[in-house]
Design a protein around this motif. Structure first.
Motif, PDB file in Angstrom:
ATOM      1  N   PRO A 196     -12.120  21.453  -3.968  1.00  0.00           N
ATOM      2  CA  PRO A 196     -12.478  22.767  -3.960  1.00  0.00           C
ATOM      3  C   PRO A 196     -13.572  23.474  -3.288  1.00  0.00           C
ATOM      4  O   PRO A 196     -13.508  24.619  -2.697  1.00  0.00           O
ATOM      5  N   ALA A 197     -14.654  22.836  -3.085  1.00  0.00           N
ATOM      6  CA  ALA A 197     -15.819  23.369  -2.236  1.00  0.00           C
ATOM      7  C   ALA A 197     -15.525  24.008  -1.120  1.00  0.00           C
ATOM      8  O   ALA A 197     -15.803  24.734  -0.526  1.00  0.00           O
ATOM      9  N   PHE A 198     -14.930  22.677  -0.237  1.00  0.00           N
ATOM     10  CA  PHE A 198     -14.561  22.850   1.007  1.00  0.00           C
ATOM     11  C   PHE A 198     -13.183  23.919   1.482  1.00  0.00           C
ATOM     12  O   PHE A 198     -13.401  24.781   2.297  1.00  0.00           O
ATOM     13  N   ALA A 199     -12.445  23.861   0.448  1.00  0.00           N
ATOM     14  CA  ALA A 199     -11.302  24.965   0.479  1.00  0.00           C
ATOM     15  C   ALA A 199     -11.847  26.387   0.424  1.00  0.00           C
ATOM     16  O   ALA A 199     -11.474  27.299   1.180  1.00  0.00           O
ATOM     17  N   SER A 200     -13.029  26.602  -0.559  1.00  0.00           N
ATOM     18  CA  SER A 200     -13.526  27.813  -0.552  1.00  0.00           C
ATOM     19  C   SER A 200     -14.335  28.318   0.739  1.00  0.00           C
ATOM     20  O   SER A 200     -14.271  29.426   1.352  1.00  0.00           O
ATOM     21  N   ASP A 220      -3.621  29.160   1.082  1.00  0.00           N
ATOM     22  CA  ASP A 220      -4.700  29.628   0.052  1.00  0.00           C
ATOM     23  C   ASP A 220      -5.312  28.319  -0.423  1.00  0.00           C
ATOM     24  O   ASP A 220      -5.221  27.215   0.266  1.00  0.00           O
ATOM     25  N   SER A 221      -6.259  28.474  -1.357  1.00  0.00           N
ATOM     26  CA  SER A 221      -7.131  27.372  -1.596  1.00  0.00           C
ATOM     27  C   SER A 221      -6.465  26.130  -2.193  1.00  0.00           C
ATOM     28  O   SER A 221      -6.897  25.004  -1.720  1.00  0.00           O
ATOM     29  N   ALA A 222      -5.559  26.549  -2.960  1.00  0.00           N
ATOM     30  CA  ALA A 222      -4.730  25.361  -3.593  1.00  0.00           C
ATOM     31  C   ALA A 222      -4.021  24.664  -2.357  1.00  0.00           C
ATOM     32  O   ALA A 222      -4.142  23.164  -2.564  1.00  0.00           O
ATOM     33  N   ALA A 223      -3.340  24.949  -1.509  1.00  0.00           N
ATOM     34  CA  ALA A 223      -2.730  24.239  -0.428  1.00  0.00           C
ATOM     35  C   ALA A 223      -3.816  23.465   0.201  1.00  0.00           C
ATOM     36  O   ALA A 223      -3.624  22.403   0.883  1.00  0.00           O
ATOM     37  N   LYS A 264       0.807  -1.166   0.012  1.00  0.00           N
ATOM     38  CA  LYS A 264       0.026  -0.114   0.005  1.00  0.00           C
ATOM     39  C   LYS A 264       0.922   1.344  -0.015  1.00  0.00           C
ATOM     40  O   LYS A 264       1.821   1.469   0.747  1.00  0.00           O
ATOM     41  N   ALA A 265       0.314   2.378  -0.975  1.00  0.00           N
ATOM     42  CA  ALA A 265       1.278   3.317  -0.902  1.00  0.00           C
ATOM     43  C   ALA A 265       0.721   4.185   0.131  1.00  0.00           C
ATOM     44  O   ALA A 265      -0.235   4.532   0.532  1.00  0.00           O
ATOM     45  N   THR A 266       1.859   5.005   0.835  1.00  0.00           N
ATOM     46  CA  THR A 266       1.433   5.904   1.786  1.00  0.00           C
ATOM     47  C   THR A 266       1.705   7.187   1.452  1.00  0.00           C
ATOM     48  O   THR A 266       2.494   7.478   0.544  1.00  0.00           O
ATOM     49  N   HIS A 267       0.880   8.267   1.811  1.00  0.00           N
ATOM     50  CA  HIS A 267       0.978   9.364   1.365  1.00  0.00           C
ATOM     51  C   HIS A 267       1.129  10.395   2.436  1.00  0.00           C
ATOM     52  O   HIS A 267       0.578  10.334   3.896  1.00  0.00           O
ATOM     53  N   THR A 268       2.264  11.172   2.452  1.00  0.00           N
ATOM     54  CA  THR A 268       2.556  12.286   3.697  1.00  0.00           C
ATOM     55  C   THR A 268       1.908  13.605   3.460  1.00  0.00           C
ATOM     56  O   THR A 268       2.132  14.122   2.183  1.00  0.00           O
ATOM     57  N   TYR A 269       1.477  14.107   4.264  1.00  0.00           N
ATOM     58  CA  TYR A 269       0.469  15.505   4.068  1.00  0.00           C
ATOM     59  C   TYR A 269       1.606  16.297   4.924  1.00  0.00           C
ATOM     60  O   TYR A 269       2.309  16.135   5.973  1.00  0.00           O
ATOM     61  N   THR A 270       1.368  17.547   4.489  1.00  0.00           N
ATOM     62  CA  THR A 270       2.162  18.811   4.827  1.00  0.00           C
ATOM     63  C   THR A 270       1.405  19.691   5.794  1.00  0.00           C
ATOM     64  O   THR A 270       0.275  20.057   5.581  1.00  0.00           O
ATOM     65  N   SER A 271       1.690  20.075   7.050  1.00  0.00           N
ATOM     66  CA  SER A 271       1.065  20.943   7.960  1.00  0.00           C
ATOM     67  C   SER A 271       0.666  22.301   7.085  1.00  0.00           C
ATOM     68  O   SER A 271       1.685  22.800   6.410  1.00  0.00           O
ATOM     69  N   ILE A 272      -0.386  23.109   7.488  1.00  0.00           N
ATOM     70  CA  ILE A 272      -0.863  23.976   6.832  1.00  0.00           C
ATOM     71  C   ILE A 272      -1.284  25.158   7.799  1.00  0.00           C
ATOM     72  O   ILE A 272      -1.507  24.971   9.158  1.00  0.00           O
TER      73      ILE A 272
END
Length: 217
Positions: free
Chosen positions: A111-115, A99-102, A85-93
């Motif tokens: 996109p909806a929740f980011a907005s 911004d919305s992209a991060a 299984k591939a593991t994904h590492t998330y970065t703190s914000i």
């Protein structure tokens, strides 16, 4: 009808009935001849089929199949690799600068929740607690629990409302925690007495204590 006419009609009907019976007899005659012949002259032949007992053969076949299956299973198991299984590492914000992209890099945030997160941040003047994300419209509890450890806060740029200005002109401000009822209570109180931090704090505690987070005392 005269007697002669009746007699002729009766004779015609008898001839038709006799003709019909004769036709039926002709149609049935071949079947009668066939069944009579079989009953008198036909003798069924007895066919002797050889019987072979395959007990030993079946047992041998059973053992062969079992061995063949085990060999194939072992070969398949040895050649098959368990999936990794591939593991994904998330970065703190930082909720107050991101911004919305991060935001869309967080698990469960599109996109909806980011907005919505950014719009609510603007209405508040900035986030003071990560728990305020629960107040974002439609935010699922499980999504909040997943992104909570990844969120940080820098409160330096959070906008505060001066206490005396709020006391004098409560209707000037719009804030999610500043309800119409609280504005009306402050407006009525300031008409009868001068500004008092204790009086304003008391009104906010009754209305919505969270409003006190955004008042510059």
């Amino acid at each position: 009808m005269s007697f002669q006419s009746a007699k002729q009609a009766s004779g015609s009907g008898n001839r038709e009935a006799k003709g019909f019976l004769f036709l039926i007899a002709i149609l049935l005659l071949p079947f009668l001849i066939q069944y009579t012949y079989r009953a008198l002259f036909y003798t069924p032949k007895k066919i002797m089929l050889p019987v072979t007992y395959l007990m030993d053969t079946c047992e041998a076949k059973k053992e062969y199949n079992s061995y063949s299956y085990s060999a194939k299973a072992a070969a398949f198991t040895s050649n098959t690799k368990s999936p990794v299984k591939a593991t994904h590492t998330y970065t703190s914000i930082d909720l107050n600068t991101v911004d919305s992209a991060a935001l869309e890099t967080l698990p469960g945030i599109g996109p909806a929740f980011a907005s919505r997160i950014i719009k609510y941040r603007t209405l508040l003047g900035g986030y003071l607690k990560v728990e305020q994300l629960k107040e974002v419209y439609g935010m699922p509890e499980e999504t909040y629990e997943r992104i909570k450890p990844l969120c940080t806060l820098s409160t330096i740029a959070v906008k505060m409302i001066p206490a005396e200005t709020l006391w004098k002109t409560p209707y000037k401000f719009y804030h999610p925690y500043l309800s119409k009822e609280l504005k009306a209570a402050i407006n009525a109180r300031q008409k009868s007495e001068a500004y008092s931090e204790a009086a304003l704090r008391a009104l906010i505690e009754v209305g919505d204590a969270r409003m006190g987070w955004y008042v510059g005392w």
